[in-house]
Design an enzyme around this catalytic site. Structure first.
Site, PDB file in Angstrom:
ATOM      1  N   GLU A  78      -4.098   4.258   3.969  1.00  0.00           N
ATOM      2  CA  GLU A  78      -3.229   3.584   3.017  1.00  0.00           C
ATOM      3  C   GLU A  78      -4.057   3.054   1.850  1.00  0.00           C
ATOM      4  O   GLU A  78      -5.175   2.566   2.041  1.00  0.00           O
ATOM      5  CB  GLU A  78      -2.444   2.453   3.686  1.00  0.00           C
ATOM      6  CG  GLU A  78      -3.291   1.523   4.542  1.00  0.00           C
ATOM      7  CD  GLU A  78      -2.454   0.513   5.304  1.00  0.00           C
ATOM      8  OE1 GLU A  78      -1.393   0.123   4.793  1.00  0.00           O
ATOM      9  OE2 GLU A  78      -2.876   0.122   6.405  1.00  0.00           O
ATOM     10  N   THR A  92       0.822  -1.210   0.000  1.00  0.00           N
ATOM     11  CA  THR A  92       0.000   0.000   0.000  1.00  0.00           C
ATOM     12  C   THR A  92       0.858   1.262   0.000  1.00  0.00           C
ATOM     13  O   THR A  92       2.007   1.250   0.427  1.00  0.00           O
ATOM     14  CB  THR A  92      -0.916   0.038   1.250  1.00  0.00           C
ATOM     15  OG1 THR A  92      -0.106  -0.026   2.426  1.00  0.00           O
ATOM     16  CG2 THR A  92      -1.898  -1.117   1.235  1.00  0.00           C
TER      17      THR A  92
END
Length: 307
Positions: free
Chosen positions: A250, A201
């Site tokens: 994220e 991420t």
């Protein structure tokens, strides 16, 4: 004020904090633009930095929906000729309503018209109101154009947007904003736990601009510095499956180019994360296997929502 060219006017002006630049703000700024076109004048919005509430009551000031740079970019897209950002201080706030209007609107911007709502307040202690502006316009030589909020079930407001985001209701927030809610900031290194699980991420810096929505997983988009817009599954929260993880935002980019799946790197880039739909809340799973299974489902759901 000293950066305003002497020959810049005449101007049609409005004022406000414009936090979030929601549909109500857009309506006002649209009238400024249209009124300026009719008069052969410049269209100008006046705003303040920081938000006045941060100066007068910092302990209870509302969280800002968007950062100043993002707000100015959004205002530029509306076709205004200029935005004047005035530093807001206690000394500035001490001006009377007449001093403020004379110094800024008349002497600074050569205003030929001022566009405001009936609830606009200005000057020391918010002593100036709509009738004050009309009176000052008559004395100082500018017209006052009123923007009415009639015709809406609920008045568009930054408060409404904040309420929706605190509940994770990004759909309602988008309806009030006229576009999806976004956050922007630098991509920083995290714990790399997503990469270990097979879902690397892009982690937004803790000082990223924009309100963080309610914890959960969202379908949305990530725009990188090159302007490429990537479909993404976005996680907001502390990830309750793992202990000691602080709250973070994220984004897992899906549909990465096959030739660069392994070296796809956004670290250090300034990105924009766009929230389209909340998929689910945060859940503490019994272990990584159950979490990975759910993350695969999140990606499937994100693809379906984003088309």
């Amino acid at each position: 004020m000293e950066e305003v060219p002497e020959s810049f006017g005449p101007c049609v002006v409005t004022l406000g904090n414009f936090d979030g630049l929601h549909l109500g703000h857009q309506e006002v700024l649209g009238q400024v633009r249209d009124e300026a076109a009719k008069r052969g004048a410049r269209s100008v919005a006046l705003t303040f930095d920081p938000h006045p509430a941060k100066v007068h009551r910092p302990e209870s000031a509302p969280e800002q929906i968007m950062g100043l740079a993002d707000k100015l970019n959004a205002m530029a897209e509306l076709g205004l000729d200029a935005v004047l950002v005035l530093p807001y201080t206690l000394d500035f706030a001490a001006q009377t309503a007449e001093e403020f209007v004379r110094n800024v609107f008349v002497d600074g911007l050569s205003a030929c018209a001022v566009v405001i709502g009936r609830d606009t307040r200005f000057g020391k202690g918010n002593s100036g109101d709509f009738s004050t502006m009309v009176s000052l316009g008559a004395d100082l030589g500018f017209d006052v154009v009123v923007v009415d909020d009639e015709g809406h079930d609920r008045r568009w407001s930054s408060t409404w947007v904040r309420e929706a985001l605190r509940q994770g209701d990004v759909d309602t927030a988008a309806q009030v904003l006229g576009r999806p809610h976004t956050m922007s900031g630098e991509v920083v290194h995290g714990a790399a736990r997503g990469r270990e699980l097979g879902f690397p991420t892009a982690n937004l810096s803790p000082d990223a601009c924009g309100i963080i929505p309610e914890d959960g997983v969202y379908a949305g988009w990530l725009t990188d510095e090159s302007g490429h817009r990537w479909p993404s599954a976005i996680s907001v929260g502390s990830n309750p499956t793992f202990v000691g993880v602080s709250r973070q935002v994220e984004a897992y980019v899906i549909n990465r180019p096959e030739e660069s799946v392994e070296d796809f790197n956004l670290y250090g880039q300034h990105i924009v994360v766009e929230f389209v739909r909340r998929l689910r809340g945060m859940v503490a799973y019994t272990g990584p296997e159950a979490l990975i299974e759910q993350m695969h489902q999140d990606v499937i759901d994100t693809r379906a929502i984003l088309g």
